[in-house]
Write an enzyme that holds these catalytic residues in place. Structure first.
Site, PDB file in Angstrom:
ATOM      1  CG  ASN A 147     -11.717   3.390  -8.933  1.00 20.45           C
ATOM      2  OD1 ASN A 147     -11.742   2.173  -9.126  1.00 20.45           O
ATOM      3  ND2 ASN A 147     -11.938   4.266  -9.900  1.00 20.45           N
ATOM      4  CB  VAL A 148      -8.813   2.769  -2.656  1.00 23.27           C
ATOM      5  CG1 VAL A 148      -9.735   1.655  -2.202  1.00 23.27           C
ATOM      6  CG2 VAL A 148      -7.643   2.213  -3.455  1.00 23.27           C
ATOM      7  CG  ASP A 149      -8.469   6.677  -7.753  1.00 24.28           C
ATOM      8  OD1 ASP A 149      -9.272   7.628  -7.840  1.00 24.28           O
ATOM      9  OD2 ASP A 149      -8.524   5.678  -8.503  1.00 24.28           O
ATOM     10  CB  CYS A 198      -8.759   5.119  19.147  1.00 22.64           C
ATOM     11  SG  CYS A 198      -7.881   5.905  17.758  1.00 22.64           S
ATOM     12  CG  LEU A 240     -10.803  -0.722 -22.862  1.00 19.61           C
ATOM     13  CD1 LEU A 240     -10.671   0.523 -23.740  1.00 19.61           C
ATOM     14  CD2 LEU A 240      -9.489  -0.987 -22.120  1.00 19.61           C
ATOM     15  CE1 TYR A 259      -4.183  -1.571  -0.204  1.00 20.33           C
ATOM     16  CE2 TYR A 259      -3.068  -3.217   1.132  1.00 20.33           C
ATOM     17  CZ  TYR A 259      -4.122  -2.849   0.318  1.00 20.33           C
ATOM     18  OH  TYR A 259      -5.111  -3.749   0.019  1.00 20.33           O
ATOM     19  CG  HIS A 303     -14.475  -1.332  -2.659  1.00 26.14           C
ATOM     20  ND1 HIS A 303     -14.344  -1.768  -3.964  1.00 26.14           N
ATOM     21  CD2 HIS A 303     -15.550  -1.988  -2.161  1.00 26.14           C
ATOM     22  CE1 HIS A 303     -15.309  -2.636  -4.244  1.00 26.14           C
ATOM     23  NE2 HIS A 303     -16.054  -2.789  -3.171  1.00 26.14           N
ATOM     24  CB  CYS A 339      -6.355   3.790  15.003  1.00 25.36           C
ATOM     25  SG  CYS A 339      -5.638   3.189  16.549  1.00 25.36           S
ATOM     26  CB  SER A 399     -14.276  -6.288 -13.968  1.00 30.27           C
ATOM     27  OG  SER A 399     -14.543  -6.470 -12.584  1.00 30.27           O
TER      28      SER A 399
END
Length: 234
Positions: free
Chosen positions: A91-93, A119, A203, A55, A108, A116, A177
């Site tokens: 997407n995690v961007d 906490c 695409l 990551y 996601h 954390c 997809s």
């Protein structure tokens, strides 16, 4: 056309032209990494150093990425459209936000955030994370992980997402997809109500392409701006 509620699902294909790798294509991340090793709670428990390295590399990749014409077109749509426009992204961007979109749900999680385990605080973090990193809120070390939904974990804000799907009169899927649930099931959920227009921009045909009333194929940076122009001129 007077769509009051537009829901747009985006996947890795919308960010591929910004230099961020897809997952399931022939050269995707899952051909180079075992997802059980880097995208499951069990993999993190077995080898947290390796998972953090994975990551950290993806965060570095994101720092060099910029929104493309598809992200920018969706931000333009949100600004100009008189009704509601919601982006639900797998997407995690944060390229949608960098382009100017504000109404975005990251189902996601987000690569630029960490969580954390002690906490439960979620905070912004855009640089490297290590096994012995300390939580800035509680001070405990060794409890931080990427704020990313791994396989076997529940996606985020699902109640909000299904409420939006129930209310939408236009559902657009971009760059997905069609293999990962629950997102792969969104078009079937929308179709049950029978009133929403459903469009796939991709695409290549997704696994669920036959469920969409309309399909268009090509690069996202070409398809999405053209589709947004059509909506705004209608």
């Amino acid at each position: 056309m007077g769509y009051g509620h537009i829901v747009i699902l985006t996947g890795a294909g919308i960010s591929a032209e910004s230099g961020l790798g897809t997952f399931r294509d022939k050269d995707g991340l899952w051909t180079r990494y075992n997802l059980e090793d880097v995208a499951t709670p069990e993999g993190f428990a077995r080898n947290p150093v390796f998972v953090h390295e994975f990551y950290n590399a993806r965060r570095a990749n994101l720092r060099d990425a910029r929104p493309n014409a598809a992200h920018e077109a969706l931000a333009r749509l949100e600004t100009a459209w008189p009704g509601d426009v919601l982006i639900v992204t797998q997407n995690v961007d944060d390229l949608h936000e960098q382009a100017g979109s504000r109404n975005v749900i990251h189902m996601h999680g987000e690569l630029s955030r960490i969580r954390c385990g002690a906490c439960e605080t979620v905070s912004e973090h855009r640089h490297d994370l290590f096994v012995d990193s300390e939580c800035a809120d509680c001070g405990v070390a060794g409890t931080l992980r990427p704020h990313v939904v791994w396989f076997g974990e529940m996606p985020l804000r699902m109640e909000e997402i299904f409420t939006a799907l129930d209310e939408c009169d236009l559902f657009v899927s971009i760059g997905t997809s069609g293999t990962v649930y629950p997102a792969a099931g969104f078009v079937a959920h929308v179709r049950r109500f029978g009133h929403a227009r459903t469009v796939e921009l991709n695409l290549d045909p997704s696994e669920g392409h036959s469920l969409f009333a309309e399909t268009r194929y090509g690069p996202a940076s070409e398809l999405v701006p053209a589709f947004v122009d059509e909506l705004l001129k209608a």
